[in-house]
Design a protein around this motif. Structure first.
Motif, PDB file in Angstrom:
ATOM      1  N   TYR A  47     -30.262  13.234  14.948  1.00  0.00           N
ATOM      2  CA  TYR A  47     -29.798  14.786  14.971  1.00  0.00           C
ATOM      3  C   TYR A  47     -28.608  14.837  16.011  1.00  0.00           C
ATOM      4  O   TYR A  47     -27.620  15.571  15.880  1.00  0.00           O
ATOM      5  CB  TYR A  47     -30.720  15.647  15.095  1.00  0.00           C
ATOM      6  CG  TYR A  47     -30.541  16.885  15.729  1.00  0.00           C
ATOM      7  CD1 TYR A  47     -29.993  18.009  14.542  1.00  0.00           C
ATOM      8  CD2 TYR A  47     -30.455  17.669  16.942  1.00  0.00           C
ATOM      9  CE1 TYR A  47     -29.666  19.259  14.659  1.00  0.00           C
ATOM     10  CE2 TYR A  47     -30.121  18.884  16.968  1.00  0.00           C
ATOM     11  CZ  TYR A  47     -29.847  19.637  16.019  1.00  0.00           C
ATOM     12  OH  TYR A  47     -29.026  20.951  16.144  1.00  0.00           O
ATOM     13  N   ALA A  91     -25.340  13.377  14.843  1.00  0.00           N
ATOM     14  CA  ALA A  91     -24.580  14.517  13.853  1.00  0.00           C
ATOM     15  C   ALA A  91     -23.985  15.519  14.444  1.00  0.00           C
ATOM     16  O   ALA A  91     -23.077  15.871  13.843  1.00  0.00           O
ATOM     17  CB  ALA A  91     -25.783  15.033  12.894  1.00  0.00           C
ATOM     18  N   ASN A  92     -24.518  16.165  15.736  1.00  0.00           N
ATOM     19  CA  ASN A  92     -23.958  17.136  16.283  1.00  0.00           C
ATOM     20  C   ASN A  92     -22.300  17.241  16.617  1.00  0.00           C
ATOM     21  O   ASN A  92     -21.880  18.278  16.514  1.00  0.00           O
ATOM     22  CB  ASN A  92     -24.497  17.558  17.670  1.00  0.00           C
ATOM     23  CG  ASN A  92     -25.814  18.329  17.547  1.00  0.00           C
ATOM     24  OD1 ASN A  92     -25.800  19.163  16.510  1.00  0.00           O
ATOM     25  ND2 ASN A  92     -26.892  18.279  18.514  1.00  0.00           N
ATOM     26  N   CYS A  94     -34.816  16.897   9.846  1.00  0.00           N
ATOM     27  CA  CYS A  94     -33.723  16.088  10.471  1.00  0.00           C
ATOM     28  C   CYS A  94     -32.542  15.880   9.813  1.00  0.00           C
ATOM     29  O   CYS A  94     -31.297  16.330   9.975  1.00  0.00           O
ATOM     30  CB  CYS A  94     -34.024  14.727  10.714  1.00  0.00           C
ATOM     31  SG  CYS A  94     -32.690  13.578  11.299  1.00  0.00           S
ATOM     32  N   SER A 127     -29.065  17.862  10.357  1.00  0.00           N
ATOM     33  CA  SER A 127     -27.839  17.124  10.632  1.00  0.00           C
ATOM     34  C   SER A 127     -26.845  17.073   9.642  1.00  0.00           C
ATOM     35  O   SER A 127     -25.807  16.462   9.605  1.00  0.00           O
ATOM     36  CB  SER A 127     -28.428  15.587  10.674  1.00  0.00           C
ATOM     37  OG  SER A 127     -29.211  15.453  11.838  1.00  0.00           O
ATOM     38  N   ASN A 150     -23.109  12.132   5.203  1.00  0.00           N
ATOM     39  CA  ASN A 150     -22.587  13.598   5.707  1.00  0.00           C
ATOM     40  C   ASN A 150     -21.562  14.245   4.750  1.00  0.00           C
ATOM     41  O   ASN A 150     -20.839  13.251   3.987  1.00  0.00           O
ATOM     42  CB  ASN A 150     -21.996  13.492   7.238  1.00  0.00           C
ATOM     43  CG  ASN A 150     -20.848  12.737   7.529  1.00  0.00           C
ATOM     44  OD1 ASN A 150     -20.375  12.048   6.795  1.00  0.00           O
ATOM     45  ND2 ASN A 150     -20.287  12.937   8.799  1.00  0.00           N
TER      46      ASN A 150
END
Length: 178
Positions: free
Chosen positions: A95, A98-99, A137, A141, A175
């Motif tokens: 997480y 991913a931010n 998560c 994410s 992503n």
């Protein structure tokens, strides 16, 4: 010699880390890396430009330059703990990564937990508490499951008939920039 693969990842090798260089030579790779507890091994060809970013007991993250597309890709290789409590650290790490992730990111490996009820056959009924941390998560994410080709089952408890339990614990998620 031309390689079909430029990066090979091995999770839970059941081998002593001291043997990693022998396997590197057998695979014909130029680089070998093992995480802290020796559960994740990476073999990387010299044609790949890579940089180690993060390594823990449950994952290894590297930055790879993809020459064909002229871009960097972040790759995270996972071998998650069996305990849901111990996996919380992995979910937090993913997480947090991913931010601020703007680059294409692929995360794959053995997560040791299902993502939904449909990923389990047999045994006791599945309750959301078993997989909700992982699901949360992935969703928070901004990661997406790529799906699979072939058999969706990646784990079997080796028991016959009514005692048989099948699960999909291994997967690849990415992503949006990927």
């Amino acid at each position: 010699m031309e390689h079909a693969f430029f990066i090979v990842a091995l999770m839970e090798s059941f081998q002593k880390t001291e043997h990693i260089q022998r396997y590197r030579r057998i695979l014909g790779m130029d680089n070998a890396y093992s995480n802290i507890n020796g559960k994740i091994w990476l073999f990387i060809d010299s044609v790949v430009e890579w940089e180690l970013l993060i390594y823990t007991e449950q994952h290894v993250t590297i930055k790879v330059y993809h020459k064909d597309i002229g871009k960097y890709i972040i790759m995270t290789f996972v071998y998650a703990k069996c305990s849901s409590l111990e996996r919380l650290e992995l979910w937090d790490n993913l997480y947090n990564r991913a931010n601020d992730m703007k680059m294409p990111w692929v995360v794959g490996g053995d997560f040791n937990v299902i993502l939904s009820e449909e990923a389990k056959i047999g045994g006791l009924p599945v309750y959301p508490t078993e997989y909700e941390d992982f699901s949360s998560c992935v969703n928070s994410s901004g990661l997406f499951d790529l799906g699979y080709k072939g058999n969706p089952i990646t784990w079997w408890n080796s028991r016959p008939n009514a005692e048989c339990i099948l699960k999909r614990l291994d997967r690849i998620i990415v992503n949006l920039p990927f």
